[in-house]
Every structure is written in structure tokens, then in C-alpha cells.
Design a protein around this motif. Structure first.
Motif, PDB file in Angstrom:
ATOM      1  N   ASP A 128     -14.990  38.112  26.178  1.00  0.00           N
ATOM      2  CA  ASP A 128     -14.679  38.348  24.938  1.00  0.00           C
ATOM      3  C   ASP A 128     -13.740  38.657  24.484  1.00  0.00           C
ATOM      4  O   ASP A 128     -12.413  38.963  23.554  1.00  0.00           O
ATOM      5  CB  ASP A 128     -15.732  38.090  24.492  1.00  0.00           C
ATOM      6  CG  ASP A 128     -16.406  36.081  24.735  1.00  0.00           C
ATOM      7  OD1 ASP A 128     -14.974  35.804  25.350  1.00  0.00           O
ATOM      8  OD2 ASP A 128     -17.326  36.174  24.186  1.00  0.00           O
ATOM      9  N   PRO A 129     -14.017  40.666  24.308  1.00  0.00           N
ATOM     10  CA  PRO A 129     -13.077  41.382  24.248  1.00  0.00           C
ATOM     11  C   PRO A 129     -11.714  41.177  24.059  1.00  0.00           C
ATOM     12  O   PRO A 129     -10.481  42.243  24.246  1.00  0.00           O
ATOM     13  CB  PRO A 129     -13.545  43.101  24.461  1.00  0.00           C
ATOM     14  CG  PRO A 129     -14.957  42.639  24.970  1.00  0.00           C
ATOM     15  CD  PRO A 129     -14.659  41.809  25.608  1.00  0.00           C
ATOM     16  N   LEU A 130     -11.178  40.890  25.863  1.00  0.00           N
ATOM     17  CA  LEU A 130     -10.108  40.314  25.806  1.00  0.00           C
ATOM     18  C   LEU A 130      -9.068  39.639  25.382  1.00  0.00           C
ATOM     19  O   LEU A 130      -9.894  37.785  25.759  1.00  0.00           O
ATOM     20  CB  LEU A 130      -9.724  41.013  27.721  1.00  0.00           C
ATOM     21  CG  LEU A 130     -10.520  42.010  28.043  1.00  0.00           C
ATOM     22  CD1 LEU A 130     -10.971  42.012  29.467  1.00  0.00           C
ATOM     23  CD2 LEU A 130     -10.506  43.282  27.952  1.00  0.00           C
ATOM     24  N   THR A 131      -7.875  39.374  25.133  1.00  0.00           N
ATOM     25  CA  THR A 131      -7.077  38.597  25.835  1.00  0.00           C
ATOM     26  C   THR A 131      -6.891  37.906  26.392  1.00  0.00           C
ATOM     27  O   THR A 131      -7.161  38.182  27.566  1.00  0.00           O
ATOM     28  CB  THR A 131      -5.135  38.709  25.175  1.00  0.00           C
ATOM     29  OG1 THR A 131      -5.309  39.652  25.692  1.00  0.00           O
ATOM     30  CG2 THR A 131      -5.477  39.338  23.946  1.00  0.00           C
ATOM     31  N   THR A 137      -4.367  40.210  33.461  1.00  0.00           N
ATOM     32  CA  THR A 137      -3.719  41.576  34.359  1.00  0.00           C
ATOM     33  C   THR A 137      -4.728  42.512  34.542  1.00  0.00           C
ATOM     34  O   THR A 137      -4.394  43.274  36.124  1.00  0.00           O
ATOM     35  CB  THR A 137      -3.211  42.599  33.190  1.00  0.00           C
ATOM     36  OG1 THR A 137      -2.434  41.564  32.456  1.00  0.00           O
ATOM     37  CG2 THR A 137      -2.520  43.973  33.220  1.00  0.00           C
ATOM     38  N   LEU A 138      -6.624  42.431  33.907  1.00  0.00           N
ATOM     39  CA  LEU A 138      -7.278  42.640  34.621  1.00  0.00           C
ATOM     40  C   LEU A 138      -7.732  43.097  36.205  1.00  0.00           C
ATOM     41  O   LEU A 138      -7.929  43.398  36.881  1.00  0.00           O
ATOM     42  CB  LEU A 138      -8.028  42.316  33.876  1.00  0.00           C
ATOM     43  CG  LEU A 138      -9.620  43.256  34.170  1.00  0.00           C
ATOM     44  CD1 LEU A 138      -9.598  44.847  34.132  1.00  0.00           C
ATOM     45  CD2 LEU A 138     -10.943  43.074  33.355  1.00  0.00           C
TER      46      LEU A 138
END
Length: 152
Positions: A128-131, A137-138
């Protein structure tokens, strides 16, 4: 011996952040599992691949490989889980020295009850903290690091 390739300030900061993330994320996951289901992180780690396997059974050695655990750790964890009725050991039909680990009805019920809140916790703290682009990318970056580890 060659000169060490010391981390620069930014690399050292990122490495520390990663170590802190790993510790804090594992702690949050373990607390959630214990609070909501009474399972430890290790118990959930064992039950997940067993519940996903054909017929709910894996060779003890294969389970250790999936978990990345040494044989003695697997053995001790399975012994504790047997006492709780979550798994059962069975002889291996094609190898008298090997053993099989089977998820019991109690173990299957425990992981099925634990999974919804566990996956919600993974989502809340990790995704959730990431787009969406950052997640992609991660994924690429983590796969690259794992590939490097596998080659060495």
C-alpha cells in the motif's frame, strides 16, 4: 587481498534502512499472526507451502528447501507443530530414511483462518505505501538481487 569496497554514505544509509525494514516488517507480521490466529511466523511459514501442495504433504527435505531452513530447524519446528496437532509426520514410501510432513485438518483450519488478515497485513505494510509502478520496479530489483545470490 584486495582493498575493501566500502559503502558510500548513501549506500550505508540504504543498507541500514533495508536492515531496519526487514526487522520491523518481520516483527509486525509475527505480532499480527500471534494476535489474530495464535500462530507463530514459523508455523505459518510451514503451513503455507503444505496447504498449497498436492494433498497437503511434502517431503521434510523439500519443505526445508522451500523454507530455506536447515534440516534440524525443520525437524524441531515440525516436532513442536505435531504437539499442537497442526501437522503429522509420515514415513516416506520410496525412501525409508526420509519422512513426509502432512498438514492436519487442524493445521489447514488454522492457516485458512489466519490467511485473510495476514495477507491484509502484507498489503498494508508492504504494498500500500507504494505506487503500482514502484511495486513493479521493486519486483524487478528484488529479482535481480536474488538472481545474483543464486549465481554465487
Amino acid at each position: 587481498m584486495s582493498e575493501p569496497r566500502w559503502l558510500d554514505d548513501r549506500e550505508a544509509e540504504i543498507w541500514k534502512t533495508y536492515r531496519d525494514l526487514r526487522r520491523e516488517l518481520q516483527s509486525a507480521m509475527d505480532r499480527q499472526l500471534d494476535r489474530d490466529s495464535g500462530l507463530s511466523g514459523a508455523e505459518y511459514a510451514v503451513l503455507a507451502p503444505l496447504s498449497e501442495s498436492a494433498e497437503g504433504v511434502l517431503r521434510s527435505r523439500e519443505l526445508g528447501e522451500v523454507l530455506g531452513w536447515e534440516r534440524s530447524r525443520v525437524s524441531h519446528q515440525i516436532s513442536r507443530m505435531e504437539k499442537r496437532g497442526l501437522v503429522a509426520r509420515e514415513p516416506c514410501a520410496d525412501d525409508a530414511r526420509g519422512s513426509m510432513v502432512r498438514v492436519t485438518a487442524e493445521g489447514r483450519a488454522a492457516i485458512e483462518a489466519a490467511a485473510p488478515e495476514h495477507v491484509e497485513t502484507v498489503r498494508r505494510y508492504f504494498f500500500d505505501p507504494l505506487t503500482r509502478d514502484e511495486v513493479e520496479t521493486l519486483g524487478v530489483l528484488l529479482a535481480r538481487v536474488l538472481d545474483t545470490l543464486a549465481r554465487h
